[in-house]
Design an enzyme around this catalytic site. Structure first.
Site, PDB file in Angstrom:
ATOM      1  N   HIS A  27      -7.519 -12.034   0.673  1.00 20.97           N
ATOM      2  CA  HIS A  27      -8.785 -11.382   0.346  1.00 20.97           C
ATOM      3  C   HIS A  27      -8.921 -11.194  -1.159  1.00 20.97           C
ATOM      4  CE1 HIS A  27      -7.705 -10.391   4.478  1.00 20.97           C
ATOM      5  NE2 HIS A  27      -8.996 -10.225   4.733  1.00 20.97           N
ATOM      6  N   GLY A 114      -4.036  -1.668   6.762  1.00 22.10           N
ATOM      7  CA  GLY A 114      -4.663  -2.910   7.204  1.00 22.10           C
ATOM      8  C   GLY A 114      -5.624  -2.575   8.335  1.00 22.10           C
ATOM      9  N   GLY A 156     -15.403  -0.222   5.398  1.00 17.92           N
ATOM     10  CA  GLY A 156     -14.807  -0.313   6.730  1.00 17.92           C
ATOM     11  C   GLY A 156     -14.104   0.974   7.109  1.00 17.92           C
ATOM     12  N   ASN A 185     -19.294  -1.171  -2.334  1.00 13.10           N
ATOM     13  CA  ASN A 185     -19.781  -2.488  -2.780  1.00 13.10           C
ATOM     14  C   ASN A 185     -20.854  -3.069  -1.845  1.00 13.10           C
ATOM     15  OD1 ASN A 185     -18.346  -3.368  -0.555  1.00 13.10           O
ATOM     16  ND2 ASN A 185     -16.636  -4.208  -1.744  1.00 13.10           N
ATOM     17  N   HIS A 260     -15.168 -11.868   0.533  1.00 15.94           N
ATOM     18  CA  HIS A 260     -14.312 -10.815   1.099  1.00 15.94           C
ATOM     19  C   HIS A 260     -12.935 -11.350   1.497  1.00 15.94           C
ATOM     20  CE1 HIS A 260     -12.861  -7.816   4.065  1.00 15.94           C
ATOM     21  NE2 HIS A 260     -12.573  -8.883   4.780  1.00 15.94           N
ATOM     22  N   ARG A 355       7.106  21.254  29.862  1.00 20.12           N
ATOM     23  CA  ARG A 355       6.354  21.680  28.676  1.00 20.12           C
ATOM     24  C   ARG A 355       6.829  23.062  28.224  1.00 20.12           C
ATOM     25  NH1 ARG A 355       0.476  24.152  30.523  1.00 20.12           N
ATOM     26  NH2 ARG A 355       1.179  24.899  32.538  1.00 20.12           N
ATOM     27  N   GLU A 414      -7.357  13.683  18.297  1.00 19.40           N
ATOM     28  CA  GLU A 414      -6.039  13.080  18.568  1.00 19.40           C
ATOM     29  C   GLU A 414      -5.721  11.932  17.619  1.00 19.40           C
ATOM     30  OE1 GLU A 414      -8.407  13.500  20.883  1.00 19.40           O
ATOM     31  OE2 GLU A 414      -7.586  15.114  22.147  1.00 19.40           O
ATOM     32  N   PHE A 441      -4.196  11.623  26.546  1.00 18.60           N
ATOM     33  CA  PHE A 441      -5.008  11.520  25.335  1.00 18.60           C
ATOM     34  C   PHE A 441      -4.221  10.976  24.147  1.00 18.60           C
ATOM     35  CE2 PHE A 441      -7.293  15.112  27.647  1.00 18.60           C
ATOM     36  CZ  PHE A 441      -8.070  14.215  28.351  1.00 18.60           C
ATOM     37  N   HIS A 465       1.355  17.420  30.491  1.00 19.59           N
ATOM     38  CA  HIS A 465       0.474  17.061  31.609  1.00 19.59           C
ATOM     39  C   HIS A 465       0.628  15.568  31.897  1.00 19.59           C
ATOM     40  CE1 HIS A 465      -0.938  20.874  30.154  1.00 19.59           C
ATOM     41  NE2 HIS A 465      -1.671  21.051  31.244  1.00 19.59           N
ATOM     42  N   HIS A 477      -7.811  12.907  33.643  1.00 19.15           N
ATOM     43  CA  HIS A 477      -6.747  13.490  32.827  1.00 19.15           C
ATOM     44  C   HIS A 477      -5.356  12.979  33.212  1.00 19.15           C
ATOM     45  CE1 HIS A 477      -9.936  16.095  31.605  1.00 19.15           C
ATOM     46  NE2 HIS A 477      -9.159  16.997  31.029  1.00 19.15           N
ATOM     47  N   ARG A 524       3.384  19.607  33.579  1.00 20.59           N
ATOM     48  CA  ARG A 524       2.703  20.893  33.715  1.00 20.59           C
ATOM     49  C   ARG A 524       3.383  21.720  34.809  1.00 20.59           C
ATOM     50  NH1 ARG A 524      -2.003  22.669  37.124  1.00 20.59           N
ATOM     51  NH2 ARG A 524      -2.822  24.491  36.036  1.00 20.59           N
TER      52      ARG A 524
HETATM   53  C1  TPP Z   1      -9.443  -1.357  12.668  1.00 15.71           C
HETATM   54  C2  TPP Z   1      -9.837  -2.635  12.015  1.00 15.71           C
HETATM   55  N1  TPP Z   1     -10.891  -3.297  12.489  1.00 15.71           N
HETATM   56  C3  TPP Z   1     -11.248  -4.467  11.929  1.00 15.71           C
HETATM   57  C4  TPP Z   1     -10.542  -5.004  10.901  1.00 15.71           C
HETATM   58  C5  TPP Z   1     -10.917  -6.347  10.320  1.00 15.71           C
HETATM   59  N2  TPP Z   1     -11.480  -6.151   8.971  1.00 15.71           N
HETATM   60  C6  TPP Z   1     -10.730  -6.326   7.876  1.00 15.71           C
HETATM   61  S1  TPP Z   1     -11.586  -6.017   6.455  1.00 15.71           S
HETATM   62  C7  TPP Z   1     -12.989  -5.693   7.335  1.00 15.71           C
HETATM   63  C8  TPP Z   1     -14.267  -5.333   6.617  1.00 15.71           C
HETATM   64  C9  TPP Z   1     -14.011  -4.290   5.643  1.00 15.71           C
HETATM   65  O1  TPP Z   1     -15.103  -4.056   4.851  1.00 15.71           O
HETATM   66  P1  TPP Z   1     -14.895  -3.190   3.549  1.00 15.71           P
HETATM   67  O2  TPP Z   1     -14.005  -2.057   3.856  1.00 15.71           O
HETATM   68  O3  TPP Z   1     -16.221  -2.891   3.001  1.00 15.71           O
HETATM   69  O4  TPP Z   1     -14.063  -4.150   2.604  1.00 15.71           O
HETATM   70  P2  TPP Z   1     -14.635  -5.135   1.495  1.00 15.71           P
HETATM   71  O5  TPP Z   1     -15.225  -6.314   2.195  1.00 15.71           O
HETATM   72  O6  TPP Z   1     -15.616  -4.384   0.719  1.00 15.71           O
HETATM   73  O7  TPP Z   1     -13.408  -5.503   0.737  1.00 15.71           O
HETATM   74  C10 TPP Z   1     -12.769  -5.813   8.686  1.00 15.71           C
HETATM   75  C11 TPP Z   1     -13.809  -5.598   9.707  1.00 15.71           C
HETATM   76  C12 TPP Z   1      -9.430  -4.262  10.448  1.00 15.71           C
HETATM   77  N3  TPP Z   1      -8.677  -4.686   9.450  1.00 15.71           N
HETATM   78  N4  TPP Z   1      -9.115  -3.081  11.001  1.00 15.71           N
HETATM   79  C1  NAG Z   2      -5.833  26.931  27.350  1.00 18.16           C
HETATM   80  C2  NAG Z   2      -5.990  25.615  28.027  1.00 18.16           C
HETATM   81  O1  NAG Z   2      -6.346  24.644  27.418  1.00 18.16           O
HETATM   82  N1  NAG Z   2      -5.697  25.597  29.303  1.00 18.16           N
HETATM   83  C3  NAG Z   2      -5.698  24.390  30.089  1.00 18.16           C
HETATM   84  C4  NAG Z   2      -4.334  24.122  30.543  1.00 18.16           C
HETATM   85  O2  NAG Z   2      -4.269  22.962  31.253  1.00 18.16           O
HETATM   86  C5  NAG Z   2      -5.029  23.010  32.426  1.00 18.16           C
HETATM   87  C6  NAG Z   2      -4.789  21.739  33.197  1.00 18.16           C
HETATM   88  O3  NAG Z   2      -5.201  20.646  32.451  1.00 18.16           O
HETATM   89  C7  NAG Z   2      -6.483  23.223  32.099  1.00 18.16           C
HETATM   90  O4  NAG Z   2      -7.238  23.317  33.274  1.00 18.16           O
HETATM   91  C8  NAG Z   2      -6.603  24.482  31.290  1.00 18.16           C
HETATM   92  O5  NAG Z   2      -7.931  24.672  30.889  1.00 18.16           O
HETATM   93 MG    MG Z   3     -17.192  -3.149   1.276  1.00 23.04          MG
END
Ligand code: TPP
Ligand code: NAG
Ligand code: MG
Ligand code: NAG
Ligand code: NAG
Length: 676
Positions: A27, A114, A156, A185, A260, A355, A414, A441, A465, A477, A524
């Site tokens: 690039h 990346g 991006g 850019n 690019h 837990r 998360e 999650f 859980h 869940h 749990r």
């Molecule tokens: C999570 C993720 N999705 C897709 C890509 C593929 N990808 C690499 S660069 C890019 C575009 C990035 O654009 P930008 O951040 O504006 O970079 P520039 O072209 O300005 O250098 C993409 C989609 C990647 N590297 N990571």
């Molecule tokens: C405080 C809290 O988030 N309690 C949760 C604990 O986990 C049970 C089971 O997933 C949920 O029902 C509660 O809300």
């Molecule tokens: Mg760009």
């Protein structure tokens, strides 16, 4: 811009272009556009190329990792362990210049980037770690930690959700040690960003609580970059510098999507070099003045490094207790005998959810291992991840905690949490950081989890859980495929402990880890404390927890199904089917044991049945037959679900008897014995 600035910038540009051209891959666009800001920023940064792990260095994160030719060029010019030959090997097998920056491969690369959005989120973690370290150890008269985290990010990164999560938290946390430069850019791969990315980014970041600085002439205005850094260092917020640049500056393709990610054509390289006053016939040229210019800055930085070392010595004399702790952490050593604090259990101890047992471990070790910090994605209560005496990591002016706090309120983020955890681990200073959420999650954070493994970061996911055993919340869940995915990811330790001793073993592995991320899958529901478990045995990853002599059947199981499998084994014994039970607490750890040990646990000649209330995918590695759940779960009481899916002593014994019947008279090899 002075002549030497111009020459340095041209050199960075052409080194990057030459690397991409020689590889015929990479690039060139962003390195051409960002060379000026890189040149201006690195002159303000504190680091020592000969001591790339110096604790108080400024961190630089290239979140738009595709621009890595830029980073490698800088590392070379500043005298890191990066030669011209390394640049010539750009993107070649086993080179020091991989296709995107990999932290464990290249000195001076702080985090692996990346996958867009991760780097800026890692930068939030780096900034959190620096603040926490500073607040814990700095004294009014002696500041050990006063570094900054700088990041480059592109359009991006700003479109990725993970960056929004992390940036939102960074604003809340008022991380004024974080300074990010947006390469505005207007171009990404599909061309002009107006086709998909039109919100007012600076207003969005303002709303997150960031300070905004605009540099409209990012191609030329070096002074504005210097001023921006000075201004950013004074405010009490993280700063986003919107730097308007031209992608592919100087190329015939400048300002278009085509520059690019494709090498420049030969005639384009030629006119580019001529335009910059370089010989078009030569490649990888660095004028002596350029080396000298950067070396001068390195010399000044090395003085700062030596001053810091002296400061550390003074600190250790003046504050012996904290000083010893800081030195221990900088040496990446845990407190001596820390593992003695891990709780152990006997079958007389009452049944508890793993837990809850995890919380017991945290309460036991948090007071003696100060480098353990953690948090949760808004499930503190149900995940039991907060130590009893924890202080929250919060800006003091919120009244909610302070920066020496060791408990991070990640909010419902998360993926952001995962990327921030990676950044905290990448900071060094022996940080062992964990984050809690429901196992299901963790999938939300897949991008960050994978990078933790790839870049050898010892982070820990406290994933509660962990099955249909969570009951009433239902199939939305209840994880099914999650452990198969995690176990399939190279270099992750995925623990599913069966009782208190195994939970302690899991934490021992996690805290002692220097390069392997850990996922602790925890229940749990309550589980009994098992006869035959111990920290030592579980530390082998898998072990026979219930032994029959010359067994007719071996059940391999994990977590909540181990005790049920032991009950099934007892039932089978009554039917004259001698059954052993193996608790497989962690595939990854078991896979590292000696072949002799592995085969002593899973020998030839005995049919093996796996039992786990999750997808059976992956268990054929250790078993001939699998009993699991290859559909989504259901909403109901946990006990009812276990009965419905037949994970009862009777249901397991039935599969066990069928397994023995099926393999009777057939030659049986251990699943571990393979052709290669
Ligand atoms: C999570 C993720 N999705 C897709 C890509 C593929 N990808 C690499 S660069 C890019 C575009 C990035 O654009 P930008 O951040 O504006 O970079 P520039 O072209 O300005 O250098 C993409 C989609 C990647 N590297 N990571
Ligand atoms: C405080 C809290 O988030 N309690 C949760 C604990 O986990 C049970 C089971 O997933 C949920 O029902 C509660 O809300
Ligand atoms: Mg760009
Ligand atoms: C963003 O909003 C601010 C404040 O309304 C405005 O001054 C600026 O021009 C806007 N920028 C863009 C790119 O629309
Ligand atoms: C796992 O990590 C070890 C050491 O950290 C490394 O040698 C090995 O190559 C890694 N394996 C994979 C598949 O990444």
């Amino acid at each position: 811009m002075t002549d030497i600035d111009q020459l340095c910038i041209s050199t960075i540009r052409l080194l990057s272009v030459d690397a991409v051209s020689k590889a015929n891959s990479g690039h060139p666009g962003a390195p051409l556009g960002m060379a000026p800001v890189a040149h201006a920023l690195w002159q303000q940064m504190k680091f020592d190329p000969k001591n790339p792990h110096w604790a108080n260095r400024d961190r630089f994160v290239l979140s738009n990792g595709h621009a890595c030719a830029l980073l490698y060029s800088l590392l070379h010019l500043y005298g890191f362990d990066m030669s011209i030959d390394d640049l010539k090997q750009f993107r070649q097998l086993n080179s020091k210049t991989p296709g995107h920056p990999e932290t464990h491969e290249v000195p001076g690369v702080e985090v692996t980037t990346g996958p867009l959005g991760q780097g800026i989120s890692n930068a939030v973690g780096l900034a959190i770690a620096q603040k926490q370290f500073a607040a814990t150890y700095n004294k009014d008269d002696l500041a050990l930690s006063d570094s900054f985290t700088y990041a480059f990010l592109g359009d991006g990164c700003l479109q990725e959700g993970v960056a929004s999560e992390a940036s939102s938290l960074a604003g809340h946390l008022q991380l004024n040690n974080l300074i990010a430069f947006w390469d505005d850019n207007h171009i990404s791969i599909d061309g002009n960003t107006n086709c998909a990315f039109t919100e007012n980014v600076t207003e969005r970041y303002k709303a997150y609580g960031w300070h905004i600085i605009e540099i409209p002439h990012g191609d030329t205005d070096l002074g504005a970059v210097k001023d921006a850094i000075e201004e950013a260092k004074k405010v009490d917020k993280p700063t986003l510098v919107r730097l308007t640049t031209t992608i592919g500056f100087g190329s015939k393709q400048a300002g278009t999507g085509s520059v690019h990610g494709s090498p420049l054509k030969a005639d384009d390289v030629k006119q580019l070099k001529e335009g910059m006053g370089f010989d078009p016939e030569k490649s990888f040229v660095v004028p002596t003045e350029v080396y000298e210019h950067y070396q001068k800055h390195v010399g000044e930085n090395q003085k700062i490094y030596r001053e810091w070392q002296a400061r550390l010595e003074t600190y250790k004399q003046k504050y012996p207790k904290e000083g010893a702790e800081v030195q221990r952490r900088l040496d990446n050593k845990l407190p001596e005998n820390w593992a003695d604090a891990l709780p152990t259990y006997t079958p007389d101890d009452k049944p508890l959810a793993t837990r809850k047992l995890s919380e017991n471990v945290l309460n036991a070790i948090l007071p003696i291992v100060p480098e353990i910090i953690g948090g949760s994605a808004d499930l503190t209560g149900s995940n039991l991840t907060r130590g009893a005496d924890s202080v929250d990591f919060q800006p003091p002016n919120t009244g909610l905690g302070d920066y020496s706090g060791r408990y991070i309120r990640y909010g419902v983020r998360e993926h952001g949490m995962g990327a921030i955890m990676n950044g905290i681990a990448a900071y060094g200073a022996n940080y062992k950081n964990y984050g809690g959420t429901f196992l299901n999650f963790v999938s939300y954070a897949a991008g960050a989890v994978r990078l933790a493994a790839l870049s050898h970061l010892p982070v820990t996911w406290v994933a509660t859980h962990d099955s249909i055993g969570l009951g009433e919340d239902g199939p939305t869940h209840q994880p099914i495929e999650t452990l198969a995915w995690l176990r399939a990811t190279p270099n992750i330790s995925v623990w599913r402990p069966a009782d208190g001793n195994e939970v302690s073993a899991a934490y021992k592995s996690a805290i002692e880890s220097t390069s392997t991320p850990h996922v602790l899958a925890l229940t749990r529901q309550n589980l009994p404390q098992l006869a035959g478990s111990s920290i030592e045995k579980a530390s082998k990853g898998a072990y026979t927890i219930h032994a029959a002599e010359n067994p007719d059947l071996i059940i391999v199981s994990s977590g909540s199904e181990v005790s049920i499998s032991i009950d099934a084994a007892k039932k089978l014994a009554e039917a004259n089917i001698k059954t052993s039970v193996v608790s497989v607490a962690d595939f990854h750890t078991f896979d590292q044991q000696t072949r002799d040990y592995q085969l002593s646990v899973l020998p030839d000649g005995v049919p093996i049945l796996s039992v786990e209330v999750l997808s059976t995918f992956g268990w054929s590695k250790y078993s001939h037959e699998q009993f699991g759940i290859n559909r989504f779960g259901a909403s109901g009481k946990a006990d009812d679900l276990y009965k419905f899916f037949e994970f009862t002593p009777e249901g397991i014994a039935d599969r066990g008897a069928k397994t023995v019947q099926f393999y009777k008279g057939k030659p049986i090899l251990s699943p571990l014995n393979r052709a290669f």
